[in-house]
Design an enzyme around this catalytic site. Structure first.
Site, short mmCIF file in Angstrom:
data_model
loop_
_atom_site.label_atom_id
_atom_site.label_comp_id
_atom_site.label_asym_id
_atom_site.label_seq_id
_atom_site.Cartn_x
_atom_site.Cartn_y
_atom_site.Cartn_z
N ASP A 77 -66.90 20.48 42.09
CA ASP A 77 -67.88 19.83 42.97
C ASP A 77 -68.92 19.25 42.03
O ASP A 77 -68.99 19.49 40.89
CB ASP A 77 -68.43 20.52 43.85
N LYS A 79 -67.54 14.30 46.53
CA LYS A 79 -67.46 13.21 47.55
C LYS A 79 -68.25 11.67 46.69
O LYS A 79 -68.21 10.88 47.41
CB LYS A 79 -68.28 13.52 48.81
N MET A 86 -79.30 21.18 51.37
CA MET A 86 -78.82 19.88 51.82
C MET A 86 -79.64 19.47 53.19
O MET A 86 -79.12 19.07 54.04
CB MET A 86 -77.30 20.11 52.40
#
Lengths: 239, 239
Positions: B33, B54, B165
């Site tokens: 990641d 992502k 987050m």
């Protein structure tokens, strides 16, 4: 002259950080607690090891440990203050750092794998898991005057509860969480000597916790995740 | 054939565990990641690196990542699934472990230093400190449908709150905590790129959090400890 506040992790020397292992392997003096004992094998043969744990019947207090660190640091020595888990997570490392800074001694913190998160992993339990828990609260079960945990509110919050140093008070903890709204059938797991070959895992329901024999010290995990038994860590050393 | 779910820690490769560094340094395949990128330098030159983050505009979902791990594991390869922080702490490692076990693939978890606890340390903040906080709750600010954090109860609980987050929703988080009873003057700290040379620390009051520019991703710490600035970690590598 630096005092290194070093996290020893949960027990297995392989779970020290690379930096912690390097610093420990060249230490002149190591001041250690009982929970850090399993990793002392990484200290060099000639190192002076000072046991400030309480199980020896000695009279070490936090104040006398801090004073010792300040004295050693002022003598110009490189000192490793080795603590189980992480020095800044229920490790009183902050107090030691404050005193050392005030005394003009250089301090560096080297984090460790906290038992609060790795003892569950050692039993195959992630502290968060989709659909079961998206929150984790870490508390101490060791009551200090004036520092009373609000178990009612903690029960209402839900999620995963990790209790350190809670074996002795486990009956009262379970009773308060159930009174606050946690279901009696909520799973718990208790992990003793996590990540060592002496590791034991005890599981059950919250309403049985008070009557379940558990060897101290242990990390208690309370919440739906405590019923999981997924991939876990390898356990390779004696505690 | 083993899939290792390996915690990459907060960023600095020196903060991997000894075991994680050893496994990563002999990996054939590394599935990583974005948050794990700073430690990729430890993988051997010939390793196949698969970026499932992502930020590349790719279409990786948790389901497709899990399917990839199962396929690679079934092919008889030793695979390192490298995740920022710890795989079992908001890392969805539990889901991956479940799927791999169900597919008959061997899985081993190698814990990492969680950003939830080490990002504060990197800013000189212990998450617990005598007289300031004896409890820490870790939550995610990234809302999932049906998984709404009870900020009112969390506000009443007190102690240290760590939000992962949460930069995007920081205004709403601050508003809810204040509405739930946390004082507007409660200190916060936000740490971006913790333990790397790009680390930035932003501090302020909870009632200013919504209007304070903070680069994402960052770890938010809310509570009295957030005003501390004690001994911290060394920060040595680029993120």
């Amino acid at each position: 002259m630096t005092v290194y506040l070093v996290g020893a992790g949960p027990g297995d020397p392989d779970l020290l950080t690379v930096r912690a292992a390097r610093i420990l392997s060249s230490a002149d003096i190591v001041v250690f607690d009982r929970l850090a004992e399993p990793v002392l094998s990484l200290a060099p043969p000639g190192a002076r090891l000072i046991d400030v744990g309480k199980q020896r019947g000695d009279s070490w207090t936090q104040a006398s440990i801090t004073a010792l660190l300040v004295d050693l640091g002022r003598d110009g020595l490189d000192v490793v203050r080795l603590k189980g888990g992480d020095p800044y997570v229920f490790g009183r490392g902050g107090e030691e750092a404050e005193a050392l800074i005030a005394a003009g001694v250089d301090v560096e913190v080297v984090p460790g794998i906290s038992s609060a998160l790795s003892a569950p992993a050692a039993a195959g339990i992630p502290v968060t898991h989709r659909g079961l828990s998206d929150m984790v609260t870490v508390v101490t079960g060791h009551r200090q005057p004036g520092d009373e945990t609000d178990w009612d509110t903690l029960a209402r919050l839900g999620g995963t509860v990790v209790v350190l140093m809670g074996v002795g008070d486990r009956a009262a903890i379970a009773r308060r969480l159930i009174r606050g709204g946690r279901h009696g059938a909520t799973p718990f797991a208790a992990i003793h000597a996590a990540t060592t070959i002496d590791q034991t895992v005890t599981r059950g329901r919250l309403d049985e916790l008070g009557d379940t024999p558990i060897e101290a010290p242990a990390t208690l995990i309370i919440g739906p995740v405590a019923s999981l038994n997924l991939a876990s860590l390898r356990s390779v050393v004696a505690s």
